[in-house]
Design an enzyme around this catalytic site. Structure first.
Site, short mmCIF file in Angstrom:
data_model
loop_
_atom_site.label_atom_id
_atom_site.label_comp_id
_atom_site.label_asym_id
_atom_site.label_seq_id
_atom_site.Cartn_x
_atom_site.Cartn_y
_atom_site.Cartn_z
N ASP A 71 -30.09 0.19 -24.34
CA ASP A 71 -29.45 1.49 -24.61
C ASP A 71 -29.47 1.93 -25.99
O ASP A 71 -29.98 1.24 -26.79
CB ASP A 71 -27.81 1.09 -24.08
CG ASP A 71 -26.84 2.31 -24.26
OD1 ASP A 71 -27.49 3.56 -24.15
OD2 ASP A 71 -25.93 2.11 -24.81
N THR A 117 -26.84 4.49 -27.91
CA THR A 117 -25.52 4.42 -28.43
C THR A 117 -25.12 3.18 -28.55
O THR A 117 -24.40 2.77 -27.45
CB THR A 117 -24.71 5.74 -28.20
OG1 THR A 117 -25.56 6.89 -27.93
CG2 THR A 117 -23.53 6.05 -28.87
#
Length: 1090
Positions: free
Chosen positions: A411, A413
């Protein structure tokens, strides 16, 4: 009723037969309205656990007996119970029971922790409006149609339709970090007819129904409508979209409370739950290799039993050799059918040779995984002082898989970044500005005003956190900013440092405080929102002097072509320099509008916004006409702060041979900038775009084939040239859906072309991904023809699906909750800890367990093959070569502890070397230590050693005056001699393979040999009253009293170990691996210091 139903579907074509009707507050519609049809929906209970109290035992036993070894030992145990065999059923049943019990306890405990986590979520308090009052209940008791009240900083308990807010404009601000990874604030809108409700009584008086689609996992889509009944009039219908839907897992921010929120999807039907992957038993590549090797050894075992059975009956075919008198067979046994006798003998041989597959290996593997997992939890370098926590192991079944990872899906963020933007500099007319200064010019003032006005930032005066008010400075409230874009907050805060402060938006007027401490007011007339196609946003404002101004900011590629004046070349040079440094850049421009130009722009925008058909395309055309003939003001540079050592970690993973993919729900531009900053993309990387924008210009088929030709052409060129062009691929969620879309003609071919493009790219960025799409990407790579080992790492609930789908799932204990950490196999505090997790712990775990597996098969070939050879010299009578005590204790006591300790503490190279040289990870890639050639070598080595043991002792026994007093050795002495050579050889073989010696290694290895000698002396030196035989009495002492026996033991051990030593010396000298060269480099400085 039929007329009403037809009317419903005719007025809303988006709804279909499978829609649902929800009665707000469970109230029946007024008389004359459509018929009341109550429907049943699931409660609001969330279940992430795998077992229940009732299905734990059968389900767990089923999963455990899916293991070939467990099933095999169960069959052997049953055979020992049914027929008369050479060994006791206890020898198979007790170890099997131990393995099954230990594994069940471990897996049951892990699932119990998941049950506890589920209970904490399901029992959290929720406020429900009932009969004009707010009643507190538990989350799992919510029903579809309940009216819920949510306060600031509370998480939405289910998917809700937003009816009214404490804010006068009927909006609320929400963070969806646990859903799509974005921690920025997003704006949602109440239904216009209900936004004025301010009390529970008003909300409770609402008569309305909601018609919407059935639950589906797409976070960004929702179709529905609300029918509001007023007296006996026709119901007022209002459309409902994604902007009215508050999703479970999101958090209410910057809004005191929201009233009258209707639950429409509950429990496992919420979008967050639908994006969860179902749990399945993960199995490592090592376990699969063990099962494959086990099948081979089962075939060997069956072959041995068949050969011995056939040869037995062939040998007994002669009448004078049929059933020796000392077997004491009864007449009934002699008269049994030959087929039954043969089958019984076959099973007896199976039991006699079944030690070739020791159940203790599985006990040792379970203990090694369980105990070895503590080394991760104890690692002080993976402890985070800020969180006060270290790494966690949620399942120990996959430790060795950490050393086999080929693809890393991460991922963005909160995983790669801290989601913390910082303003670095701005450039106005080619002049760089870093701090506030007094010298001013017209363009500079316009530049600052543009950045203070061209944004969607909201201002909050103060915030209460844990009872402490934030934003209070010296008794006066000070503002801080929130926005859906962290970039905008960084720019506005940067302007504040440079002397221009954005104060507020009030009654459509934006107020800023300039350097002279004067408040300037601008009327906000229109906002031209940002989109990924235009890559820019604009505002039209009216100054206090009546002047119309259009301010625009955006990517350099979208601003420069629309500029007609300004210092373009100087600004462009600075933008390129900032981009090389990994900074996020934006260009700023403006245009003065005459009243007639403003009227024309206003007319274009109003007409486009009122269009019912093709509204997006008409708005895009209007924006294109308005946003042109700009004067360039300057550019900004913002740093998207990466997590500490994130770039170094990604670089190390690349050197280790892993491919890193970033899967994010963020915008393409934001994600691409992060990829450059984290060194996933380099400046020399040629970016290939497979996005919705491009597929709208060309067909998906043409784009895919064009990209495929590009990468394949470069691959053919790179084969002839030293310089190889580096490719990076960017794909968005919409295009990926089209590629993966089922039942599409040629979709299978699209997948293969897409995979071929990805194989030739050093890095891939997937943006605007829904959580389930992340899992689909991982699944696509898992199912490709190479079947690579995948790892997924993330920190939010939106990452749970891919974490569960990947072979190894790692959760980060981040700011977005603990859903990812709770559902993962391993949890770490920061992304940087992934480097040591894989390159050090994963490397060690794999080489340790690979040696453990191969060594166990090797030492059991050494153990059982002499037993097979012995049958040729005992008339195939199933006579054991070894005593029962030796058969039982060989794998449990004499040889298991040294290999267990080896598999826990062995370090073939130092930790510092593994961290310094990530390329050493390539030496163990693709299960290299458990491939068939390596397995064949260990098996052949075991057969060779077994032949040396047996025939070496056999030929030495040819001397009839073997002992000093002229006595001949019996068959038990012969077996004991073979067994003694066996125990010493396999233990010393492990000592030769050990690189990292500690006092405990010495204690266990030499202690095991000493234990064998002491046990044999006691076992044969005492008449044990509980035994009905004393065949081993004085056997071991008699053997040791013979000088030739000592000589033969030393000679046979040396001959057995010699081939392996020669092979290692030659391999190191002729073709050393990178690991062996690293060992030499590590030893050389140590020798020089000595």
């Amino acid at each position: 009723l039929l007329r009403e139903e037809l009317k419903r579907y005719m007025t809303n074509p988006h709804l279909c037969e499978s829609d649902r009707t929800i009665y707000i507050g469970h109230k029946e519609p007024p008389p004359g309205a459509e018929a009341y049809i109550p429907q049943r929906y699931p409660d609001n209970r969330i279940v992430s656990s795998k077992y229940t109290f009732w299905n734990f035992i059968p389900k767990n036993l089923f999963e455990q007996f899916r293991r070939i070894a467990n099933f095999y030992f169960l069959v052997i145990f049953l055979v020992q119970l049914i027929i008369d065999t050479p060994t006791s059923p206890v020898t198979s049943g007790l170890p099997l029971f131990f393995v099954i019990t230990v594994t069940a306890i471990k897996q049951g405990y892990e699932d119990w922790l998941r049950h506890k986590a589920d209970c904490s979520i399901n029992e959290c308090p929720v406020d429900v409006v009932q009969q004009g009052k707010v009643v507190r209940t538990q989350s799992h008791k919510l029903r579809v149609g309940d009216v819920v009240m949510v306060r600031e900083d509370e998480t939405f308990p289910c998917d809700l339709i937003f009816l009214s807010s404490s804010r006068h404009d009927g909006t609320c601000y929400v963070t969806t970090a646990s859903l799509d990874g974005e921690s920025s604030h997003k704006t949602y809108y109440a239904v216009p007819d209900t936004m004025a409700f301010t009390t529970e009584q008003e909300v409770d008086s609402l008569h309305a129904t909601i018609e919407c689609e059935q639950p589906q996992p797409d976070l960004y889509k929702f179709v529905g409508r609300i029918n509001i009944y007023k007296d006996r009039e026709e119901p007022v219908a209002r459309p409902l979209g994604a902007e009215n839907l508050l999703l479970r897992g999101a958090t209410l921010k910057n809004t005191q409370h929201i009233y009258g929120t209707v639950a429409i999807y509950t429990g496992m039907e919420t979008k967050m739950a639908l994006n969860y992957q179902s749990k399945s038993q993960k199995r490592s590549a090592v376990e699969k290799s063990m099962n494959a090797f086990l099948i081979v050894y089962l075939c060997i075992l069956i072959s041995k039993a068949v050969i011995n059975t056939v040869l037995k009956y062939a040998w007994q075919w002669s009448p004078d050799r049929d059933e020796p008198w000392y077997n004491h067979r009864t007449e009934i046994e002699r008269q049994r059918h030959v087929v039954i006798r043969a089958f019984t003998d076959f099973l007896a041989f199976m039991v006699l040779f079944n030690y070739i597959i020791p159940v203790s290996m599985y006990v040792t593997v379970e203990m090694q995984k369980f105990l070895g997992s503590y080394f991760i939890a104890w690692d002080e370098e993976m402890f985070d002082e800020e969180l006060g926590e270290g790494a966690q192991v949620n399942t120990s079944d996959l430790n060795e898989e950490l050393g086999q990872v080929e693809y890393v899906f991460t991922d963005k963020t909160g995983t790669l970044t801290e989601n913390n933007m910082e303003f670095i500099e701005c450039c106005v007319d080619a002049k760089y500005i870093l701090t506030c200064h007094n010298f001013r010019q017209e363009h500079e003032d316009l530049f600052f005003r543009a950045l203070c006005l061209c944004h969607t930032v909201q201002v909050k005066e103060e915030e209460t956190v844990d009872g402490i008010k934030r934003g209070i400075h010296q008794g006066r409230p000070t503002s801080f900013y929130i926005s859906s874009s962290p970039d905008e907050v960084a720019l506005v805060e940067g302007m504040k440092r440079l002397g221009y402060t954005y104060l507020r938006l009030k009654d459509s007027y934006m107020e800023i405080l300039n350097k002279d401490d004067e408040i300037e007011r601008f009327e906000l007339l229109h906002v031209l929102n940002f989109d990924s196609v235009r890559r820019r946003m604009s505002v039209i404002v009216k100054s206090s002097s009546g002047e119309y101004l259009l301010f625009c900011k955006g990517a350099d590629s979208s601003i420069f072509p629309r500029v007609v004046s300004g210092k373009v070349e100087q600004v462009k040079a600075r933008v390129e320099q900032n981009a090389v440094e990994g900074l996020r850049t934006l260009c700023v421009a403006y245009r003065r509008l005459s009243p007639s130009e403003y009227e024309e722009a206003c007319h274009l925008l109003t007409k486009a916004k009122l269009a019912l058909q093709d509204r997006e395309q008409r708005l895009a055309q209007a924006y294109d006409i308005i946003e042109r003939d700009f004067v360039l003001l300057g550019a900004t540079a913002v740093e998207d702060r990466l997590q500490e050592k994130a770039a170094d970690t990604i670089e190390s993973l690349h050197k280790a041979g892993m491919k890193v993919w970033v899967l994010t729900g963020d915008k393409m531009e934001t994600a691409a900038a992060t990829c450059y900053a984290s060194k996933l993309f380099r400046r020399s990387t040629q970016i290939l775009e497979l996005t919705k924008k491009r597929t709208e210009e060309q067909s998906l088929h043409d784009v895919l084939f064009e990209l495929s030709r590009t990468v394949l052409r470069q691959r053919s060129i790179s084969g002839l040239s030293v310089d190889c062009l580096d490719f990076g691929l960017i794909i968005d969620g919409a295009t990926l859906s089209a590629i993966l879309k089922p039942n599409q003609e040629g979709s299978g071919n699209y997948r293969e072309i897409f995979l071929e493009i990805c194989r030739n790219c050093s890095a891939v960025l997937c943006c605007r991904m829904a959580p389930l799409q992340k899992a689909q990407v991982v699944k696509l790579i898992k199912a490709s023809k190479e079947h690579p080992i995948t790892l997924a790492i993330g920190d939010g609930a939106n990452d749970v699906s891919m974490i569960l789908e990947a072979h190894v799932g790692i959760g980060i204990m981040g700011k977005e909750g603990r859903q990812a950490a709770r559902n993962s196999d391993y949890a770490i505090p920061k992304f940087k800890h992934l480097k040591k997790m894989l390159l050090v712990h994963g490397h060690y775990y794999y080489i340790r367990i690979a040696e453990l597996v191969q060594y166990f098969f090797y030492k059991n070939v050494c153990f059982i093959f002499p037993q097979f050879l012995y049958q040729f010299f005992c008339g195939f009578s199933q006579q054991p070569l070894y005593d029962t005590a030796y058969l039982t204790l060989y794998n449990i006591s004499f040889t298991s502890l040294p290999i267990l300790l080896y598999s826990l503490v062995e370090q073939h190279v130092t930790m510092e070397t593994l961290k310094r040289e990530p390329s050493l990870y390539r030496d163990i890639a693709k299960n290299s230590l458990l491939r068939w050639p390596v397995f064949l070598y260990w098996t052949c080595l075991g057969v060779f050693d077994a032949v040396v043991f047996f025939f070496g002792a056999y030929f030495l026994f040819d001397n009839t005056t073997f002992t000093s007093n002229g006595q001949m050795f019996g068959n038990w002495t012969f077996g004991t001699l073979v067994f003694t050579v066996l125990v010493f050889t396999v233990t010393l073989k492990l000592a030769l393979d050990t690189h990292h010696w500690t006092w405990i290694n010495h204690f266990v290895i030499w202690g095991s040999l000493l234990f064998y000698v002491i046990f044999s002396l006691l076992w044969g030196g005492i008449i044990w009253p509980f035994l009905n035989y004393q065949r081993m009495y004085y056997v071991f002492m008699q053997m040791l009293s013979s000088g030739p026996a000592w000589l033969s033991i030393i000679l046979l051990i040396t001959v057995s170990l010699l081939p392996d030593v020669i092979k290692k010396v030659l391999c190191r000298a002729i073709c050393p691996t990178a690991t062996e060269r690293a060992q030499v480099r590590t030893l050389t400085p140590a020798q020089e210091q000595t």
